[in-house]
Design an enzyme around this catalytic site. Structure first.
Site: not given
Ligand SMILES: O=c1ccn([C@@H]2O[C@H](COP(=O)(O)OP(=O)(O)O[C@H]3O[C@H](CO)[C@@H](O)[C@H](O)[C@H]3O)[C@@H](O)[C@H]2O)c(=O)[nH]1
Length: 471
Positions: A23, A114
């Site tokens: 988020h 949010d």
């Molecule tokens: O090693 C890593 C892994 C992830 N990321 C970043 O972390 C973010 C992860 O976001 P997302 O892919 O949306 O996953 P979640 O962290 O699981 O996000 C939560 O929030 C999202 C937005 O509401 C939802 O779509 C997901 O289901 C929910 O689990 C992204 O920008 C990635 O680029 C990194 O930089 N490095």
């Protein structure tokens, strides 16, 4: 904390994300776009995020910490407990921030919050400030939540697991629906949180969405007939898209420390298109058995892999796996994901389909193997595989497990030479172009951002309540 911004007399906007990585990233990124268009932007950073976040100094916006009920390093036992204390504390902390601002040179005019914190709008309005929610998930998923809440077209608990047909959406199987639609019992606190997004949606003047028209055109049109929605994404750093903001090379605020050097060096040593990048985002928790299937599936695929296993998940990697695969793969605890996806050695992204990861892969033209876990991810995976055709989706066995053979099959389908791989690549390249166009000058999202900025600049008068009108 305060940094120099472009225009000193600019309208001032506050931005409040829920402090989780998926988020923070899109809301911070949108903040940077607004700052680049002359607004003064303050990102509110709840104290539980801590001051030890990994922050990029080139970030062009102000950060303002406010107390959310937690000191740095303090952790709630459950997500529900965290949200409860957050909700009890933030209104007061936010009111103090707005008050402090109102007597400054830059009183806040608008708050972007949010979408799962709809009560922020009430706090803002009591101070005479307008506000609008920022949706971090797709329009399709939000429409599904909306229909569930209406209880007519989509009823829960679903007695029959038959396919669902809804306006503007493709036919969806039970397994394509967000996991929360399966029933409130599945995740009680989070269920309430996601459904609360609609509680005062009609009172908000702007609904900002991390998506782009071209990606969800019919759904956007359907929603626009009900609400003032504005797709403003994908919210990816500019240097990976339109390249108009020179300093915008990274998200700039990370709750995890990336192993950047190790990771990029390792990728540099691999052939173009030869690596599967595997990551399940910041929250997903796999069972030990599923982790083992995933590990052995990667080994069976006989492809190089770069696998993000967060510190808290590391003990689930099978004991002998690392020794058996030293030549093939690298496991890291967090990656600089955008740089990884943009690296020429990466040929495929095995992802849980969090909305940010999905948009990042589409924007960078990286084909996906979708392995959704919960919440919005099954629906995102459905779109990736069947609507956008930018990847394949794993089949889940009857026991809820994705086997190592299935993981191997999917990776091979996306990575190995052949018609199928070429088709997926062609679609991925198409989305990459469309994503870039949406954010570039005059693109659909760029126009929506301009419209939002113009509307804020048009209300020149300071609408914050005078001291005797304050609550
Ligand atoms: O090693 C890593 C892994 C992830 N990321 C970043 O972390 C973010 C992860 O976001 P997302 O892919 O949306 O996953 P979640 O962290 O699981 O996000 C939560 O929030 C999202 C937005 O509401 C939802 O779509 C997901 O289901 C929910 O689990 C992204 O920008 C990635 O680029 C990194 O930089 N490095």
């Amino acid at each position: 904390m305060e940094r120099e911004q472009k225009t000193s007399s600019a309208s001032h906007v506050l931005v409040l994300p829920l402090p989780i990585q998926g988020h923070i990233n899109p809301m911070l990124q949108f903040s940077k776009r607004l700052a680049s268009k002359g607004l003064r932007v303050t990102l509110i950073t709840p104290t539980s995020m801590g001051t030890s976040m990994h922050q990029d100094n080139a970030c062009s916006i102000n950060m303002e910490p406010i107390f959310d009920g937690y000191k740095e390093g303090e952790r709630a036992a459950t997500a529900e407990e965290y949200i409860e204390r957050f909700k009890a504390t933030i209104p007061q902390s936010l009111a103090e921030l707005i008050d402090k601002n109102s007597t400054s040179q830059y009183p806040a005019k608008f708050i972007i919050y949010d979408s799962i914190l709809p009560w922020v709008l009430d706090v803002a309005k009591s101070w005479g400030i307008e506000g609008g929610p920022f949706f971090t998930q797709s329009c399709a998923v939000t429409v599904l939540y909306y229909h569930t809440l209406q209880g007519s077209a989509l009823k829960i608990p679903m007695e029959e697991k038959s396919p669902v047909s809804l306006p503007s959406l493709p036919q969806l199987e039970f397994s394509d629906l967000p996991s929360l639609v399966h029933g409130p019992g599945s995740y009680p606190g989070i269920y309430d949180l996601l459904f609360s997004q609609f509680s005062n949606i009609d009172e908000a003047s702007w609904l900002l969405w991390n998506t782009f028209n071209e990606l969800e055109d019919e759904i956007v049109d359907w929603m626009a007939s009900k609400w003032p929605i504005k797709p403003i994404g994908p919210t990816i750093p500019s240097m990976f898209l339109d390249k108009r903001l020179e300093d915008d090379k990274d998200y700039g605020l990370s709750l995890f420390k990336p192993n950047s050097e190790t990771c990029m060096k390792w990728l540099d040593s691999k052939e173009p298109g030869s690596v599967v990048y595997v990551s399940f985002g910041s929250l997903a928790v796999l069972t030990e058995d599923q982790m083992a299937e995933l590990a052995w599936g990667l080994k069976r695929s006989n492809t190089h892999f770069l696998w993000v296993v967060r510190e808290s998940e590391k003990q689930k990697v099978p004991g002998n796996f690392v020794e058996e695969t030293t030549e093939m793969g690298l496991i890291i605890t967090w990656s600089p994901q955008l740089k990884v996806l943009a690296h020429k050695s990466v040929g495929c992204f095995m992802t849980h389909c969090g909305w940010n990861s999905t948009l990042e892969a589409l924007s960078l033209g990286v084909p996906m193997v979708a392995m959704p876990q919960w919440t919005d991810q099954p629906s995102n995976a459905k779109f990736v595989a069947d609507v956008w055709q930018a990847g394949v989706r794993v089949k889940v066995g009857e026991n809820g497990m994705v086997t190592q053979e299935e993981i191997e099959r999917c990776i091979r389908e996306v990575m190995m030479e052949g018609e199928r791989r070429d088709e997926i690549r062609t679609h991925s390249e198409k989305w990459k172009k469309l994503a870039r166009m949406a954010m570039d000058e005059g693109g659909s999202s760029d126009k929506n951002i301009d419209e939002f900025v113009a509307s804020l600049n048009a209300c020149n008068s300071n609408s914050t309540k005078s001291p005797d009108q304050r609550p």
